[in-house]
Design a protein around this motif. Sequence first.
Motif, PDB file in Angstrom:
ATOM      1  N   LYS A 241       0.857  -1.194   0.000  1.00  0.00           N
ATOM      2  CA  LYS A 241       0.000   0.000   0.000  1.00  0.00           C
ATOM      3  C   LYS A 241       0.882   1.229   0.000  1.00  0.00           C
ATOM      4  O   LYS A 241       1.885   1.281   0.725  1.00  0.00           O
ATOM      5  CB  LYS A 241      -0.844  -0.027   1.287  1.00  0.00           C
ATOM      6  CG  LYS A 241      -1.917   1.028   1.352  1.00  0.00           C
ATOM      7  CD  LYS A 241      -3.179   0.604   0.613  1.00  0.00           C
ATOM      8  CE  LYS A 241      -4.215   1.701   0.536  1.00  0.00           C
ATOM      9  NZ  LYS A 241      -3.971   2.642  -0.571  1.00  0.00           N
TER      10      LYS A 241
ATOM     11  N   MET B 294       6.279   3.204   4.242  1.00  0.00           N
ATOM     12  CA  MET B 294       4.896   2.680   4.233  1.00  0.00           C
ATOM     13  C   MET B 294       4.820   1.340   4.964  1.00  0.00           C
ATOM     14  O   MET B 294       3.849   1.075   5.683  1.00  0.00           O
ATOM     15  CB  MET B 294       4.374   2.511   2.792  1.00  0.00           C
ATOM     16  CG  MET B 294       4.001   3.785   2.063  1.00  0.00           C
ATOM     17  SD  MET B 294       2.891   4.914   2.913  1.00  0.00           S
ATOM     18  CE  MET B 294       1.492   3.895   3.281  1.00  0.00           C
TER      19      MET B 294
ATOM     20  N   ALA C  47      -2.543   5.116  -3.798  1.00  0.00           N
ATOM     21  CA  ALA C  47      -3.330   6.156  -3.117  1.00  0.00           C
ATOM     22  C   ALA C  47      -2.685   7.503  -3.489  1.00  0.00           C
ATOM     23  O   ALA C  47      -1.647   7.532  -4.144  1.00  0.00           O
ATOM     24  CB  ALA C  47      -3.266   5.933  -1.603  1.00  0.00           C
ATOM     25  N   PRO C  48      -3.264   8.616  -3.043  1.00  0.00           N
ATOM     26  CA  PRO C  48      -2.653   9.914  -3.358  1.00  0.00           C
ATOM     27  C   PRO C  48      -1.403  10.197  -2.522  1.00  0.00           C
ATOM     28  O   PRO C  48      -1.242   9.680  -1.426  1.00  0.00           O
ATOM     29  CB  PRO C  48      -3.743  10.938  -2.994  1.00  0.00           C
ATOM     30  CG  PRO C  48      -4.983  10.166  -2.719  1.00  0.00           C
ATOM     31  CD  PRO C  48      -4.567   8.771  -2.358  1.00  0.00           C
TER      32      PRO C  48
ATOM     33  N   ASN D 277       6.489  12.965   4.999  1.00  0.00           N
ATOM     34  CA  ASN D 277       7.362  11.803   5.128  1.00  0.00           C
ATOM     35  C   ASN D 277       8.809  12.276   5.060  1.00  0.00           C
ATOM     36  O   ASN D 277       9.189  13.010   4.145  1.00  0.00           O
ATOM     37  CB  ASN D 277       7.101  10.826   3.968  1.00  0.00           C
ATOM     38  CG  ASN D 277       5.790  10.092   4.130  1.00  0.00           C
ATOM     39  OD1 ASN D 277       5.561   9.448   5.153  1.00  0.00           O
ATOM     40  ND2 ASN D 277       4.912  10.187   3.136  1.00  0.00           N
TER      41      ASN D 277
ATOM     42  N   ASN E 154       1.726  10.743  10.485  1.00  0.00           N
ATOM     43  CA  ASN E 154       0.914  10.896   9.264  1.00  0.00           C
ATOM     44  C   ASN E 154       0.211   9.601   8.848  1.00  0.00           C
ATOM     45  O   ASN E 154      -0.262   9.479   7.719  1.00  0.00           O
ATOM     46  CB  ASN E 154       1.737  11.523   8.125  1.00  0.00           C
ATOM     47  CG  ASN E 154       2.802  10.598   7.562  1.00  0.00           C
ATOM     48  OD1 ASN E 154       2.645   9.378   7.519  1.00  0.00           O
ATOM     49  ND2 ASN E 154       3.896  11.187   7.095  1.00  0.00           N
TER      50      ASN E 154
ATOM     51  N   GLY F 197      -3.740   8.832   7.255  1.00  0.00           N
ATOM     52  CA  GLY F 197      -4.142   8.722   5.849  1.00  0.00           C
ATOM     53  C   GLY F 197      -4.285   7.271   5.425  1.00  0.00           C
ATOM     54  O   GLY F 197      -5.331   6.853   4.904  1.00  0.00           O
TER      55      GLY F 197
ATOM     56  N   SER G 274      -7.457   4.968   4.395  1.00  0.00           N
ATOM     57  CA  SER G 274      -7.393   4.245   3.120  1.00  0.00           C
ATOM     58  C   SER G 274      -7.755   2.783   3.339  1.00  0.00           C
ATOM     59  O   SER G 274      -8.460   2.166   2.530  1.00  0.00           O
ATOM     60  CB  SER G 274      -5.982   4.314   2.530  1.00  0.00           C
ATOM     61  OG  SER G 274      -5.807   5.484   1.778  1.00  0.00           O
TER      62      SER G 274
END
Length: 424
Positions: free
Chosen positions: A78, A99, A152-153, A326, A351, A354, A358
Amino acid sequence: MLYKEPAPIKDRENPFESMMSRFNIAAEVLGLDEETYNVLKSPARQVIVNVPVTMDDGKVRVFEGYRVVHSTILGPSKGGIRYAPDVFLDEVKALAAWMTWKCAVVDIPYGGAKGGIICDPYSMSAGEIERLTRAYTSSLVDIFGPDRDIPAPDMGTGPREMAWLMDEYSKTKGSTEHGVVTGKPLVLGGSLGRVEATGRGVMVSAMAAMEKLGMDPAKSTAAVQGFGNVGSWAAKLMAERGVKILGVSDVSGAYWNDNGIDIEEAIEYKNGNNGRLEGYKGAEQIDPAELLTSKVDVLVPAAVEDVITIHNVDKIQARLIVEGANGPTSYKADNIINEKGIMVVPDILANSGGVTVSYFEWVQNRMGFKWTLDRVNERAERIMNESFERVYAASQKYNVPMRIAAYIVAIDKVAMTYKYRGGF
Ligand SMILES: NC(=O)C1=CN([C@@H]2O[C@H](COP(=O)(O)OP(=O)(O)OC[C@H]3O[C@@H](n4cnc5c(N)ncnc54)[C@H](OP(=O)(O)O)[C@@H]3O)[C@@H](O)[C@H]2O)C=CC1
Ligand SMILES: O=C(O)CCC(=O)C(=O)O
């Protein structure tokens, strides 16, 4: 006044080295064995694509893009996709590894990945960006998938690009695949609360950290670097909790008001001004470099990597840094930050709201059922608070800063899962 152009890549710190330096410390504290160390540090897959796109003038331009899958030990990989002129492979490798650690810190069943395309979305038309997004998607159709790798964005992308990605992927597969991407528009199966989720998570972690430090939000001040998705939502939600936001910035410059910036007004101004704060009258313009070292209680870097470095760390006055971006802090600045007694809520925790929402979006897509906004926010807030406490407890147990504690929590989980799964 414009920000300085990003330094040429040779002069910039390597984000993958930055990630590895923290990983090495945490691995040593955990006594990680050599085999697991080697597996965990190595990206599982690194793909470079060159995609031809017909530009509006009829000429064909070739864009270089990346997708790095760092790990699938915990589940499908992801991570967002970044559109920026200076994105490079080692940056995407670092972002993919972050991630993996982020998903492990918040205990969601995903591995880590990240993508990027070297392009300047601000100088491209919507049609050009659409064709680029579709070409990138079709060149990676064998990597992506609702059970394999779910984009994802990230910087320079948002719901619009995710919609094109979902559509292109679905066309190739011959069926509508909502779950191949998150951060989609609501009508395409997006989740309520995803747009603001990262900024909300930053706010929740800021509140948790302030409580530990005995700081009263209503008597505290903050500066926020970056006024895009993460920065503007973090600023708005922190202001709603009583924090006075004295300074904000975007690429056009930094803006300061001793009495506090009206964040709602600044967001409205930016939205109506071609996406830039330039010319905003509710604050005076200051040197962007000063924003980071200004006299505030809380600093929220929410733009790009390596903005807190050995060159400015000495001058930082904030007691608390909450990393919306990040990798905003160079590993070389870590020791000085620790010596100064500044608490850092690290990126892979701060962060993570998000990716948490998701995950909720993906779960809703699989269920074919929509959750209410209250349910999304309540569950995300609970996960953020529990994760904060887990990391805080590890920092006490191992007597390490919050950043290393977060890596310890993450690496421990991934390593344990690797051992149980075996056979890699
Ligand atoms: N979107 C998400 O859900 C998540 C994002 N992140 C991270 O948060 C950070 C920001 O992402 P996001 O908000 O999505 O991106 P956006 O593209 O929405 O916003 C980025 C912001 O940073 C500003 N900016 C860019 N370069 C600079 C610079 N050199 N100095 C100061 N400001 C700058 C941009 O200015 P301008 O508006 O003028 O272009 C913009 O305001 C990134 O590190 C990203 O990886 C982390 C987790 C999830
Ligand atoms: O929402 C996601 O899946 C990933 C967001 C992201 O790229 C990040 O957390 O850095």
